[in-house]
Scaffold this active site. Structure first.
Site, PDB file in Angstrom:
ATOM      1  N   LYS A  75       0.846  -1.194   0.000  1.00 29.23           N
ATOM      2  CA  LYS A  75       0.000   0.000   0.000  1.00 29.23           C
ATOM      3  C   LYS A  75       0.879   1.241   0.000  1.00 29.23           C
ATOM      4  CE  LYS A  75      -3.941   1.927   2.619  1.00 29.23           C
ATOM      5  NZ  LYS A  75      -4.873   1.673   3.741  1.00 29.23           N
ATOM      6  N   SER A 145      -9.428   2.312   2.577  1.00 22.46           N
ATOM      7  CA  SER A 145      -8.407   3.008   1.833  1.00 22.46           C
ATOM      8  C   SER A 145      -7.418   2.078   1.143  1.00 22.46           C
ATOM      9  CB  SER A 145      -7.637   3.938   2.778  1.00 22.46           C
ATOM     10  OG  SER A 145      -6.981   3.203   3.790  1.00 22.46           O
ATOM     11  N   SER A 169     -10.463   0.017   6.633  1.00 21.69           N
ATOM     12  CA  SER A 169      -9.751   0.097   5.352  1.00 21.69           C
ATOM     13  C   SER A 169      -9.178  -1.211   4.846  1.00 21.69           C
ATOM     14  CB  SER A 169      -8.605   1.108   5.477  1.00 21.69           C
ATOM     15  OG  SER A 169      -9.114   2.410   5.501  1.00 21.69           O
TER      16      SER A 169
END
Lengths: 429, 429
Positions: A75, A145, A169
């Site tokens: 990420k 996210s 997320s």
């Protein structure tokens, strides 16, 4: 079957026995990316040569770690020494850090091939959305996210990827993308080198396409008691089905998935019993909000001071404490959280795991709404391990998952429960 | 009087009114370093040209932040974009990170002159000691792990410096060096970009040579309620003198300093009353040990895997969990901590602050023993703000301080209490 189609655990077996090389698997994943990435847009940074060079380095290693040869998506708010870390922020576009985040260092140390950076909601917190689309339907969000990590794993571009969860997320995108995820007990996986939003909440986790995939990564992190077998069959499992304080906010498909998972487990012989959370849990959503916004004050203060014009108003509002969070409210929220942690843990060992929705419904249409984290936030605050399992499809044919939850530091047992429960719960497995 | 002799608050007044420039102050500090650094060895990285260039950039700024022009020492396990961050580890010698740690970003955003990196115990945790000597007696330690930051501020090389506290790494060196320090409420100052040891314990704090210095930095971090005056005089203060569960481990000079501080406050008209901590506090030291060692497992895992031969055995033992910390023990330690946090906060507002030893005694002789953190660890675990105040001298003429402590998020009020108490408690003030 192409190598990219293997789960991490399947690929790991071949990599360990030497019938598959890191380079061959990486090249296969790159081919998959060449095909899918124009649609899915999971990566914010992907350098073919660098991924292959990382794979070759792994192929030359003297020893094979538990993640030997597995391409890993990271990420893009988690530092990597060899790739930029942009946080999906105009402030940090192309930022080069000198060392890996702790979780990346561990993965690399265990032989993972750092493959590319996956797109994220800005700072994993607000502001700009990822460009990523849901692989099951490109008109829909993969969630956020951890948008790119969830989509990349679902789309076969990498077998495993790191995400983070502060609200919902990690687990929510797992449900939206029809994959597995583990959010471990808070504090067990060192989050150094990942952008901070809330000290109390931010948790590193990972995606895979099977429970065995999740366990491989857990082994890399030496989660507690991974070598202590649960010693149960599915018929001996005791599952607490928990609608929880937010049940009314779940769309029909999420309610149905949770009840269906319970029915499937009961049909397989497990004891499934509804469990009600005690009164203090009525205020747990609010405690999450207070801690998130309270700690968000300090999180974006450096950017507020040094790059004001480039900072999205979401973050300016945090810094300016536009919601008026007080010191007193923060103390109360911390104390309530501590109380609820004890109360929740007291459900064990009466139950082996708690079953509850993983998301509020199917993945929403569009790119702006990444979905409601209400079925994740309270568990993040409780610091308990959460494991997402795909379950069924919603009215639009999109995946809908559930999650099972264990007590703090019960990650190893939860993985074992998941290994028993997943073949029953996951209709596609 | 040379500019380096000014406290941060005194210098800040001149810098704000324009009668002193950042460059002039920085040059004066550099002159002081030229004289003292060969003996004190506070800095692991100090580049004269870079410090001056940072000062000139500040002198050119359009606006003046609250730390405008103040040279700042940064503990060398906190990232800086323009200087290496070596962690006193052979693994990271000369490491260059691409961006500032959050606290450095805030300080720079408020106009501080990032001056140099201060030597630290390896990873602020164990292994190699800093080379730094105590400015009051170079045969003695300045304490650790914030060795260089404490010594640099005490020796007039910088007016303010960042340190960190996981056990007693900030407040203890303040006592040993005869200076002021604030360890704020845990989680209020973003610790992103500082090396992680224990998620639950690691706290960024700072040194100064007066309470007003500490307050300036607190303003930069927008600690809660800094604009809400306490509205008391010293005669209205209610101070709880707390020997605590570790009193017997304090050397005579530390016990004497604490009692003396209490007497001085009482003589000035404050109400000073002994306070006993309830029974759960008997296990608080052990809870700190369990959490520290438990979280230490994950903290050094990346280095353990990727740079095994260069990692000190202190850290290998953490990773290997040589002390056998269990999941169950960690849960119990977290729950006890939560209980003690509530119990301690309940002392307020009956008291305005709790007074207790800042260290176990004078600074030990030598470089290896950096002192006993037993008078700090429990407060770190309680997440409460702690403020060190110099008080007296020990039998060897070394400084001996005390600390005052407030409830969680009570940092602003604690600074006000300190402003009233310091002139009374600090014989040298």
């Amino acid at each position: 079957m192409e190598p990219w189609q293997l789960t991490a655990a399947e690929a790991a077996a071949k990599l360990q026995e030497g019938t598959l090389t890191a380079e061959a698997l990486t090249r296969s994943c790159l081919e998959r990316c060449a095909e899918r990435e124009p649609i899915t847009k999971a990566f914010s940074f992907l350098d073919t040569e660098l991924a292959i060079s990382n794979a070759r380095r792994v192929d030359k290693a003297y020893t094979k770690g538990v993640l030997h040869g597995l391409p890993l998506g990271v990420k893009d708010m988690i530092d990597t020494a060899d790739m930029p870390t942009s946080h999906n922020s105009p402030i940090y576009e192309g930022l080069r850090q000198g060392r890996d985040a702790a979780c990346v260092g561990v993965a690399r140390g265990e032989g993972a091939v750092v493959f590319g950076k996956t797109d994220t909601v800005e700072f994993a917190a607000g502001g700009r959305r990822a460009l990523t689309r849901n692989p099951h339907d490109p008109t829909r969000t993969p969630g956020g996210s951890s948008s790119g990590s969830g989509a990349a794993v679902a789309d076969g571009m990498v077998p495993i990827a790191f995400g983070t969860q502060t609200g919902g997320s990690l687990i929510r995108p797992a449900s939206f993308n029809g994959i597995y995820a583990l959010k471990p007990t808070h504090g067990v996986v060192n989050s150094e080198g990942a952008k901070r939003y809330s000290h109390t909440l931010d948790t590193i986790g990972w995606y895979g396409r099977s429970v065995a995939d999740l366990k491989l990564v857990a082994q890399a992190f030496r989660l507690f008691d991974l070598d202590k077998p649960l010693g149960k069959t599915v018929r001996q499992l005791r599952i607490g089905l928990c609608r929880g304080p937010n049940w009314a906010q779940a769309a029909e498909e999420s309610q149905a998935a949770t009840l269906l998972a319970g029915k499937r487990l009961a049909a397989a012989g497990a004891m499934v019993e509804e469990v009600e959370l005690p009164a203090p849990f009525l205020d747990i959503n609010e405690a999450h909000r207070v801690i998130l916004l309270g700690e968000g004050r300090g999180a974006f203060l450096p950017e507020y001071l040094t790059h004001h014009a480039l900072l999205h108003e979401d973050f300016r509002e945090r810094v300016e404490n536009s919601t008026g969070i007080t010191a007193k409210a923060q103390v109360a929220a911390h104390d309530l959280s501590a109380e609820c942690r004890k109360l929740f843990d007291a459900l064990f060992p009466g139950f082996d795991a708690v079953l509850t929705p993983a998301a509020a419904g199917e993945a929403p249409v569009g790119r702006q709404d990444t979905g409601n984290p209400v079925f994740n936030s309270m568990w993040t605050l409780l610091h308990v391990p959460c494991l997402a399992i795909p379950c069924t499809k919603g009215p639009n044919g999109m995946p809908v998952g559930v999650q099972i939850i264990g007590p703090r530091y019960g990650d190893a047992a939860l993985l074992e429960v998941a290994a028993l429960a997943a073949p029953v719960v996951d209709a596609g497995a």
